[in-house]
Enzyme design. Structure first.
Site, PDB file in Angstrom:
ATOM      1  N   HIS A  37      48.060  38.361  24.364  1.00 18.35           N
ATOM      2  CA  HIS A  37      46.959  38.375  25.321  1.00 18.35           C
ATOM      3  C   HIS A  37      46.661  36.955  25.795  1.00 18.35           C
ATOM      4  O   HIS A  37      46.818  35.994  25.047  1.00 18.35           O
ATOM      5  CB  HIS A  37      45.720  38.974  24.643  1.00 18.35           C
ATOM      6  CG  HIS A  37      44.655  39.425  25.568  1.00 18.35           C
ATOM      7  ND1 HIS A  37      43.681  38.583  26.042  1.00 18.35           N
ATOM      8  CD2 HIS A  37      44.385  40.648  26.105  1.00 18.35           C
ATOM      9  CE1 HIS A  37      42.851  39.257  26.833  1.00 18.35           C
ATOM     10  NE2 HIS A  37      43.256  40.508  26.890  1.00 18.35           N
ATOM     11  N   ASP A 141      43.568  34.357  39.536  1.00 20.45           N
ATOM     12  CA  ASP A 141      43.939  34.245  38.127  1.00 20.45           C
ATOM     13  C   ASP A 141      45.459  34.268  37.937  1.00 20.45           C
ATOM     14  O   ASP A 141      46.022  33.551  37.107  1.00 20.45           O
ATOM     15  CB  ASP A 141      43.353  35.400  37.308  1.00 20.45           C
ATOM     16  CG  ASP A 141      41.908  35.732  37.621  1.00 20.45           C
ATOM     17  OD1 ASP A 141      41.529  35.687  38.806  1.00 20.45           O
ATOM     18  OD2 ASP A 141      41.167  36.068  36.689  1.00 20.45           O
ATOM     19  N   GLY A 214      38.640  28.035  38.849  1.00 18.48           N
ATOM     20  CA  GLY A 214      39.132  27.126  37.818  1.00 18.48           C
ATOM     21  C   GLY A 214      40.589  27.366  37.479  1.00 18.48           C
ATOM     22  O   GLY A 214      41.353  26.413  37.277  1.00 18.48           O
TER      23      GLY A 214
END
Length: 367
Positions: A37, A141, A214
């Protein structure tokens, strides 16, 4: 209890890593337990970055290896989600382990993750869907989750064509998701315009979420680290990073040095200062300075951000570091979606981002 606060960025990074190492066994206990993960991956990538910087790196690399070996068998077999870019992020840990040990299982595992790119669904222009369950959608992401792994794979095993694949994904995200007025990027883009959050004209989600932005800054910075000096894509990325850090500086909170959960709406009473995005922004500012793409204004902003992060750190009864105000994972959505997400302490991708920021701030806090 009274805790002696670290004095240098590297001491802060050590304290963060050591606190989680004391709390969780790497093999099977690091949350979410028994899973390949990106939460564990981001934290352990921060630890690996620290290990490259300090002298006693052996115990950090041993901890990383314990996590990987608990999930990857002697033949490189392991369970991972085969329908999402997120699954690739923890694969960044495989390359140094393969280099240091020579064990073929680590390359075998990396090969499996690399092949994920061959089966993922794509938009009409060839952009990877973030996950199969999010059809026709690209998320910021994913650029970090898959892009850094792909460039490390290209460097380690000579598949140089992956570099252009990564750069093309970045161009697509910038084309569809960048807002020229603010210099920020929207969290997600739906080519089909079918999601409730999708702008009917642009397909973009409506808000600028700090952690997604970010991840984009982290991706740009690490791409520049990993691309060869003569790669033709470097100039375009450098120009983009240069403008991106100016946007970060523009939206930094003056009082705290941190950034809001919805970056450009700090004037809203229900908005809140979010730690993980702030860590990633500090990292990105520090890297831009190191690359020579930003000057004193960025140095000041990075220092203010770092000091703001250390001010909010808490301590448990055993004197272990607790990083608060980390947003749990979230899908794209409207303003209410982001500001009502729960806050947690020591979520691994928040602590990992903190460690990365600390390591990169070492050069900016010594002058």
């Amino acid at each position: 209890m009274t805790v002696s606060r670290p004095e240098t960025p590297i001491q802060w990074a050590r304290k963060a890593c050591d606190s989680l190492m004391e709390t969780y066994a790497a093999a099977g206990n690091l949350p979410p337990a028994h899973r390949w993960h990106y939460h564990q991956g981001v934290f352990l990538c921060g630890m690996e970055l620290l290990a490259q910087t300090v002298q006693d790196s052996g115990r950090y690399m041993e901890y990383i290896q314990q996590y990987v070996d608990n999930l990857v068998d002697d033949y490189g077999n392991f369970y991972f989600a085969r329908d999402e870019l997120d699954a690739m992020q923890a694969g960044q840990l495989l390359f140094r382990l393969h280099e240091q040990t020579g064990e073929p299982k680590y390359k075998a595992a990396a090969d499996k993750l690399r092949c994920l790119l061959l089966t993922l669904n794509r938009t009409s222009e060839g952009g990877f869907w973030h996950k199969d369950k999010y059809p026709n959608q690209m998320w910021l992401d994913g650029l970090y989750m898959a892009g850094v792994f792909s460039l490390k794979y290209a460097n380690a095993y000579g598949e140089t064509g992956l570099r252009e694949v990564v750069l093309y994904q970045e161009r697509l995200m910038r084309k569809h998701m960048k807002d020229e007025a603010t210099g920020l990027l929207y969290h997600a883009w739906d080519e089909s315009r079918q999601m409730p959050w999708a702008n009917p004209d642009t397909g973009c989600s409506p808000e600028f979420w700090s952690r997604a932005i970010g991840w984009y800054g982290l991706a740009l910075s690490q791409f520049l680290d990993l691309l060869p000096a003569d790669d033709p894509g470097r100039e375009e990325l450098a120009k983009e990073l240069q403008g991106f850090v100016q946007a970060l500086i523009r939206y930094q909170d003056g009082a705290s040095g941190l950034w809001y959960q919805v970056v450009n709406k700090g004037d809203q009473k229900d908005n809140w200062l979010e730690a993980s995005g702030s860590c990633l922004f500090v990292y990105t500012l520090a890297k831009a300075v190191q690359f020579g793409l930003a000057g004193e204004e960025a140095v000041i902003a990075a220092r203010r951000g770092f000091e703001g992060l250390t001010e909010i750190v808490e301590w448990d009864e055993q004197g272990r570091l607790l990083l608060p105000d980390i947003c749990i994972g979230t899908s794209a959505g409207d303003y209410e979606n982001y500001v009502t997400r729960p806050k947690v302490k020591n979520d691994l991708h928040g602590v990992g981002a903190f460690v990365m920021a600390c390591v990169e701030m070492r050069s900016l806090m010594t002058t």
